[in-house]
Design an enzyme around this catalytic site. Sequence first.
Site, mmCIF file in Angstrom:
data_model
loop_
_atom_site.group_PDB
_atom_site.id
_atom_site.type_symbol
_atom_site.label_atom_id
_atom_site.label_comp_id
_atom_site.label_asym_id
_atom_site.label_seq_id
_atom_site.Cartn_x
_atom_site.Cartn_y
_atom_site.Cartn_z
ATOM 1 N N LYS A 1 -3.456 -1.938 16.250
ATOM 2 C CA LYS A 1 -4.434 -1.094 15.329
ATOM 3 C C LYS A 1 -5.220 -0.427 16.072
ATOM 4 O O LYS A 1 -5.755 0.494 15.455
ATOM 5 C CB LYS A 1 -4.763 -2.163 14.406
ATOM 6 C CG LYS A 1 -3.750 -2.768 13.300
ATOM 7 C CD LYS A 1 -3.086 -1.833 12.511
ATOM 8 C CE LYS A 1 -2.099 -1.977 11.509
ATOM 9 N NZ LYS A 1 -1.308 -0.806 10.959
ATOM 10 N N ASN B 1 2.139 4.097 7.845
ATOM 11 C CA ASN B 1 1.776 3.001 7.010
ATOM 12 C C ASN B 1 2.500 1.662 7.311
ATOM 13 O O ASN B 1 1.988 0.733 7.135
ATOM 14 C CB ASN B 1 1.480 3.237 5.444
ATOM 15 C CG ASN B 1 1.503 2.167 4.709
ATOM 16 O OD1 ASN B 1 0.532 1.599 4.486
ATOM 17 N ND2 ASN B 1 2.675 1.455 4.244
ATOM 18 N N SER C 1 -6.850 -1.537 11.223
ATOM 19 C CA SER C 1 -7.364 -2.617 10.503
ATOM 20 C C SER C 1 -8.524 -3.240 10.872
ATOM 21 O O SER C 1 -8.969 -3.047 12.166
ATOM 22 C CB SER C 1 -6.086 -3.497 10.749
ATOM 23 O OG SER C 1 -6.464 -4.842 10.421
ATOM 24 N N ALA D 1 -4.567 -5.279 18.981
ATOM 25 C CA ALA D 1 -4.152 -4.160 19.926
ATOM 26 C C ALA D 1 -3.744 -2.807 19.492
ATOM 27 O O ALA D 1 -4.083 -1.749 19.712
ATOM 28 C CB ALA D 1 -3.570 -4.648 20.987
ATOM 29 N N SER E 1 13.769 3.036 10.831
ATOM 30 C CA SER E 1 12.573 2.207 11.516
ATOM 31 C C SER E 1 11.879 3.603 11.837
ATOM 32 O O SER E 1 12.413 4.624 12.328
ATOM 33 C CB SER E 1 13.080 1.510 12.743
ATOM 34 O OG SER E 1 11.898 1.152 13.238
ATOM 35 N N TYR F 1 -1.358 -7.470 17.113
ATOM 36 C CA TYR F 1 -1.644 -6.440 16.085
ATOM 37 C C TYR F 1 -3.015 -5.972 16.267
ATOM 38 O O TYR F 1 -3.133 -4.769 15.919
ATOM 39 C CB TYR F 1 -1.649 -7.394 14.989
ATOM 40 C CG TYR F 1 -1.954 -6.808 13.327
ATOM 41 C CD1 TYR F 1 -0.895 -6.064 12.796
ATOM 42 C CD2 TYR F 1 -3.266 -6.946 12.718
ATOM 43 C CE1 TYR F 1 -1.115 -5.358 11.618
ATOM 44 C CE2 TYR F 1 -3.337 -6.308 11.480
ATOM 45 C CZ TYR F 1 -2.491 -5.538 11.127
ATOM 46 O OH TYR F 1 -2.825 -4.963 9.848
ATOM 47 N N SER G 1 -1.048 -7.971 -0.425
ATOM 48 C CA SER G 1 0.262 -7.526 -0.364
ATOM 49 C C SER G 1 1.043 -8.613 0.198
ATOM 50 O O SER G 1 0.413 -9.702 0.408
ATOM 51 C CB SER G 1 0.316 -6.134 0.547
ATOM 52 O OG SER G 1 -0.021 -6.814 1.737
ATOM 53 N N LEU H 1 0.871 -1.164 -0.109
ATOM 54 C CA LEU H 1 0.046 0.170 0.156
ATOM 55 C C LEU H 1 0.875 1.168 0.022
ATOM 56 O O LEU H 1 0.711 2.239 -0.796
ATOM 57 C CB LEU H 1 -0.677 0.044 1.050
ATOM 58 C CG LEU H 1 -2.274 -0.820 1.046
ATOM 59 C CD1 LEU H 1 -2.626 -1.326 2.546
ATOM 60 C CD2 LEU H 1 -3.371 -0.333 0.339
#
Length: 321
Positions: free
Chosen positions: A168, A99, A151, A166, A75, A164, A198, A21
């Site tokens: 998001k 992103n 998400s 939590a 990072s 993930y 992806s 994305l």
Amino acid sequence: MADQLRFDGRVAIVTGAGAGLGREYAMLLASRGAKVVVNDLGGTHSGEGASTRAADVVVNEIKANGGEAVADYNSVVDGDKVVDTAIKAYGRVDIIINNAGILRDRSIAKISEQDWNLVHDVHLKGSFKVTQAAWPYMKKQNYGRIIMTSSNSGMYGNFGQANYSAAKMGLVGLANTVAIEGAKNNIHCNVILPTAASRMTEGILPDMLFNELKPKLIAPVVVYMCHESCDENGTYIESAAGWATKVHSVRGKGTVLRTSIEQDSISLEAVQKAWGKVTDMSEAKHLNAIGEASGYLLEVLEKLKEGGLSDFEDVFKFGSK
Ligand code: NAI
């Protein structure tokens, strides 16, 4: 050309723009005149390793198409360094698309502290760090457009993705407050909930669906939210496969669990009896601000004080203890 939405003079940071994305966001922004910082650490989808290649390939592609871009290999956890790249190369930052992302899927029983921390670092802390580092510049120029990437795994939960999910949903909370704090300086913050083909979703989504979920079908939705003509602020947009919609939370009407302002305790049984009403969503409404939630509560208290509980007559049925 005259009617085109343009980004001339704007500087955009797209994190995790070396693939998926992010790559599409960077390409579209650059094609419309934005100068783009293509940030990507270039690691694996679970956050191991690093490579300059991912960002370089996208920068070269943008330049080959006549656009302007610079690579950044930091990072997102080092958000100040990412923003420094934009300032050094272009002197400002107008747009941030947070992103970058990784996955460390495990069921709740098996998530290690490292899996938890790394996922939170990249998604939640990374978005915070990049946004915070850009904040003084946006404030000074009285302009900013920020995207947080959430998400459906957070919104609805998804087996094996507790860490993930939590992180998001943390981004939704972050966006809610950033939107409020930025409003007076024309800094808008919105959320995208994408579903896209992806490397992150390869092998997870069925083939038929995967083929329809091209990231480039989401990019215009996200990039539109980064345009100065878009007034949206604090909004969550779900998009996939050339479809997009607003998503928001709702609150039920609820019910009062005590009979008078003097009653200072509620029995467990009263809660049990009232449960159908507590969870009834037939009259659910969206609230626009925390003040609306507390305003409603004050109204309830006022009615309890007055003893005029016609709107809440059910309390009399449930009784106290
Ligand atoms: P992707 O794996 O293709 O792209 C993510 C990029 O982020 C990679 O190029 C990776 O190198 C980079 N990255 C990872 N850690 C980084 C770090 N610490 N600093 C800088 N860059 C880093 O994944 P995709 O699908 O394009 O995902 C983009 C975003 O959308 C992610 O935040 C993801 O969680 C989110 N998302 C994606 C969905 C989908 O269906 N693909 C669904 C819901 C959310």
